[in-house]
Write a protein that holds these residues in place. Structure first.
Motif, PDB file in Angstrom:
ATOM      1  N   UNK A 188      -1.558 -13.957   0.319  1.00 29.47           N
ATOM      2  CA  UNK A 188      -0.647 -12.811   0.248  1.00 29.47           C
ATOM      3  C   UNK A 188      -0.049 -12.650  -1.144  1.00 29.47           C
ATOM      4  N   UNK A 189       0.507 -13.735  -1.704  1.00 27.30           N
ATOM      5  CA  UNK A 189       1.170 -13.627  -3.000  1.00 27.30           C
ATOM      6  C   UNK A 189       0.189 -13.254  -4.105  1.00 27.30           C
ATOM      7  N   UNK A 190      -1.004 -13.808  -4.051  1.00 27.15           N
ATOM      8  CA  UNK A 190      -2.009 -13.509  -5.074  1.00 27.15           C
ATOM      9  C   UNK A 190      -2.381 -12.026  -5.064  1.00 27.15           C
ATOM     10  N   UNK A 191      -2.631 -11.482  -3.889  1.00 28.77           N
ATOM     11  CA  UNK A 191      -3.005 -10.072  -3.793  1.00 28.77           C
ATOM     12  C   UNK A 191      -1.877  -9.184  -4.293  1.00 28.77           C
ATOM     13  N   UNK A 192      -0.650  -9.457  -3.862  1.00 26.59           N
ATOM     14  CA  UNK A 192       0.474  -8.602  -4.263  1.00 26.59           C
ATOM     15  C   UNK A 192       0.676  -8.672  -5.775  1.00 26.59           C
ATOM     16  N   UNK A 193       0.453  -9.851  -6.365  1.00 27.61           N
ATOM     17  CA  UNK A 193       0.607 -10.005  -7.807  1.00 27.61           C
ATOM     18  C   UNK A 193      -0.437  -9.199  -8.573  1.00 27.61           C
ATOM     19  N   UNK A 194      -1.689  -9.272  -8.136  1.00 27.97           N
ATOM     20  CA  UNK A 194      -2.756  -8.541  -8.822  1.00 27.97           C
ATOM     21  C   UNK A 194      -2.550  -7.042  -8.704  1.00 27.97           C
ATOM     22  N   UNK A 195      -2.215  -6.565  -7.509  1.00 24.89           N
ATOM     23  CA  UNK A 195      -2.021  -5.128  -7.299  1.00 24.89           C
ATOM     24  C   UNK A 195      -0.837  -4.624  -8.124  1.00 24.89           C
ATOM     25  N   UNK A 196       0.234  -5.390  -8.170  1.00 28.30           N
ATOM     26  CA  UNK A 196       1.425  -4.975  -8.917  1.00 28.30           C
ATOM     27  C   UNK A 196       1.133  -4.847 -10.412  1.00 28.30           C
ATOM     28  N   UNK A 197       0.288  -5.737 -10.924  1.00 30.23           N
ATOM     29  CA  UNK A 197       0.006  -5.748 -12.364  1.00 30.23           C
ATOM     30  C   UNK A 197      -1.026  -4.708 -12.778  1.00 30.23           C
ATOM     31  N   UNK A 198      -1.700  -4.111 -11.827  1.00 31.70           N
ATOM     32  CA  UNK A 198      -2.803  -3.203 -12.152  1.00 31.70           C
ATOM     33  C   UNK A 198      -2.392  -1.774 -11.874  1.00 31.70           C
ATOM     34  N   UNK A 199      -2.536  -0.910 -12.848  1.00 38.94           N
ATOM     35  CA  UNK A 199      -2.240   0.497 -12.640  1.00 38.94           C
ATOM     36  C   UNK A 199      -3.267   1.104 -11.683  1.00 38.94           C
ATOM     37  N   UNK A 200      -2.847   2.122 -10.970  1.00 38.14           N
ATOM     38  CA  UNK A 200      -3.742   2.850 -10.072  1.00 38.14           C
ATOM     39  C   UNK A 200      -4.228   1.973  -8.920  1.00 38.14           C
ATOM     40  N   UNK A 201      -3.406   1.000  -8.521  1.00 36.17           N
ATOM     41  CA  UNK A 201      -3.731   0.140  -7.380  1.00 36.17           C
ATOM     42  C   UNK A 201      -2.580   0.191  -6.383  1.00 36.17           C
ATOM     43  N   UNK A 202      -2.929   0.187  -5.094  1.00 41.36           N
ATOM     44  CA  UNK A 202      -1.932   0.279  -4.039  1.00 41.36           C
ATOM     45  C   UNK A 202      -2.206  -0.770  -2.969  1.00 41.36           C
ATOM     46  N   UNK A 203      -1.159  -1.257  -2.344  1.00 41.47           N
ATOM     47  CA  UNK A 203      -1.267  -2.290  -1.317  1.00 41.47           C
ATOM     48  C   UNK A 203      -0.539  -1.840  -0.063  1.00 41.47           C
ATOM     49  N   UNK A 204      -1.194  -2.055   1.079  1.00 44.17           N
ATOM     50  CA  UNK A 204      -0.536  -1.818   2.359  1.00 44.17           C
ATOM     51  C   UNK A 204      -0.924  -2.954   3.306  1.00 44.17           C
TER      52      UNK A 204
END
Length: 549
Positions: A460-476
């Motif tokens: 969970x933490x890894x995915x949220x970190x990568x998505x947060x750092x990348x523009x044009x990426x969204x997490x649900x």
């Protein structure tokens, strides 16, 4: 058959009865309706045309099933249209099916590439068998997972020789018993044809594999075969429920010999009997009626691909959730590892105490392709021989064997937005894809994941970190049963299950490439939901997993 209603189940009554008995009926039916097709998809047509051999299943004039191999130079199998396969070579002299392939005969085909462990099935009927080849009308086609396939590389036989006459017997001799007792592979032919016409009727050719000696020779007319976890279609077992006759094929890969067996079977469902064979879910007892041995009959040979195995050292072991642990490996010799594409899996071999042979499994790689390491994230299955060993025994510094990463579930090279949708431990290949997509900064990414709660949310933490750092990426993230300590907006975005309605709500546009991974029922429902909302089937890509352990 010229046509059929796609709403109709792809399973006959025997297959459905087994699925119902084992509690997988509701999950497998919607998935199978998506993947079992009444034609050959283009990738299957290309795959068959590249093969040097296919496995065939049919019945002789007495109605007895047999399995055999038809071999030739790649290209000897062709598909002039999606409903037709043409095999431009005949069976070897003396084959049990040599005179059986007449118009109207049911034939099951298995295309299998042992070196890459890819396999696809195609079932149909003989249209004609003439000078221009064996023409088959295809009724069904579908793919199979790579589990239990021993990797082998093929090569043409050195010089054609005149093989001895076929040896036909009603009992196994000492040499045949020894060969079966050392085999790690065989093929099985089964079938069912009821009254009338139905696209579920016909023959099936299936692969069976395990450690050398996994088939137990009880006496010179009886074999006991463990049946391991598979794709839950239960084509073979379902056929045997309605017609207990079966044909077995053992291949001497080094010299190109075939040992064909035909006989009758009994299915032993008891768990106590199956416990004698680690990993077996049930047993098939085979009673021989006749055998045909064809020595050095094939024009090709195979070598065991043992040279491609690599020793890996575990350098990190990380708990990701209550039931998922990540294992990070580097090459034992310090050299570079074979590259992989995001979404592929890693075939590994484990030396487990009490097992006479290495236990083989494949697990999706969960790290980025450019990291120079392999990471697998494994869910501990209560009855899983390999997963329990990994979780409970394998520690940092341990050595395992692995082969080169493989698999066709990989990212496309298009420009559409990518929607990565997973459930449970199906998140593992999606995380690898997420890391790979970071290198395509202009391509929109939507990472959508479903889990029970925060304790069962791996990576969970890894995915949220990568998505947060990348523009044009969204997490649900959707939790089906969040705990009191799981905070909405921080740990998850919605409560409930993933479905097409949720995707339509959170995505700006449904025109995207969808990659789905999770239980078969989840993927079937989601794929059907997306198609109903206008997403083209070719934009939906999927990878299933099951509790093989």
């Amino acid at each position: 058959m010229s046509s059929h209603d796609r709403v109709q189940s792809p399973f006959h009554e025997g297959e459905r009865a087994v699925q119902q008995r084992l509690g997988v009926r509701e999950a497998i039916e919607p998935w199978a309706r998506k993947v079992v097709r009444p034609f050959l998809p283009d990738e299957f047509r290309t795959f068959f045309a590249e093969l040097p051999f296919v496995v065939a299943a049919a019945r002789d004039e007495q109605g007895r099933p047999w399995a055999t191999i038809v071999a030739g130079r790649p290209g000897f199998v062709a598909s002039p249209d999606p409903r037709t396969l043409v095999i431009d070579t005949g069976l070897v002299p003396g084959d049990a099916l040599e005179d059986a392939l007449r118009p109207g005969t049911d034939v099951g085909l298995l295309g299998i590439e042992l070196e890459t462990r890819r396999r696809n099935r195609a079932n149909g009927q003989v249209r004609r068998n003439a000078d221009d080849g064996l023409w088959l009308d295809i009724d069904q086609s579908f793919g199979n997972c790579p589990q239990y396939i021993s990797q082998r590389a093929w090569q043409p036989a050195a010089e054609p020789t005149q093989p001895p006459p076929p040896k036909v017997q009603e009992r196994l001799d000492t040499h045949q018993i020894r060969s079966i007792g050392e085999a790690d592979t065989f093929f099985i032919a089964t079938g069912h044809r009821g009254e009338g016409e139905d696209w579920t009727f016909g023959m099936d050719a299936s692969h069976r594999g395990g450690p050398p000696g996994f088939v137990h020779v009880e006496d010179d007319r009886t074999l006991v075969i463990p049946d391991y976890a598979g794709n839950n279609h239960f084509n073979t077992i379902g056929n045997l429920m309605l017609d207990p006759r079966a044909g077995l094929l053992f291949v001497d890969f080094e010299v190109g010999s075939l040992l064909q067996l035909t006989g009758r079977t009994e299915i032993e469902w008891g768990k106590e009997e199956a416990m004698r064979f680690p990993g077996a879910r049930r047993l098939i007892r085979f009673h021989l009626e006749e055998s045909v041995e064809l020595e050095a009959a094939l024009p090709i040979r195979w070598t065991q691909s043992t040279g491609s195995a690599r020793s890996l050292r575990l350098v990190d072991k990380i708990r990701e959730s209550d039931d998922v642990v990540s294992f990070v490996f580097e090459a034992r010799d310090g050299g570079p590892l074979a590259s992989f594409e995001a979404g592929q899996h890693l075939p590994i071999e484990l030396a487990i105490p009490g097992q006479t042979h290495p236990v083989s499994r494949t697990y999706s790689l969960s790290n980025g392709p450019r990291e120079g390491r392999y990471r697998i994230s494994v869910k501990r299955e209560p009855q899983g021989l390999a997963s329990r060993h990994l979780h409970d025994t394998v520690g940092v510094g341990s050595i395992i064997a692995a082969r080169a990463p493989a698999g066709d579930f990989v990212l496309d090279h298009g420009t559409r937005p990518v929607v990565l949708v997973s459930a449970g431990v199906g998140v593992t290949p999606m995380v690898s894809m997420l890391h790979a997509l970071v290198e395509q900064p202009t391509r929109p990414i939507h990472f959508v994941h479903g889990a029970r709660d925060g304790r069962h949310h791996a990576l969970a933490d890894e995915v949220r970190s990568v998505v947060t750092a990348r523009e044009n990426a969204n997490l649900h993230v959707a939790y089906s049963r969040p705990r009191a300590e799981d905070r909405a907006g921080e740990h998850y975005e919605s409560e409930g299950r993933l479905d097409g309605a949720l995707l339509e709500e959170i995505l700006p546009d449904l025109d995207a490439e969808y990659f789905l991974c999770g239980p078969v029922g989840f993927m079937a429902e989601l794929a059907a939901d997306l198609e109903a909302r206008g997403v083209a089937p070719e934009q939906i890509h999927s990878e299933s997993f099951g509790p093989v352990g």
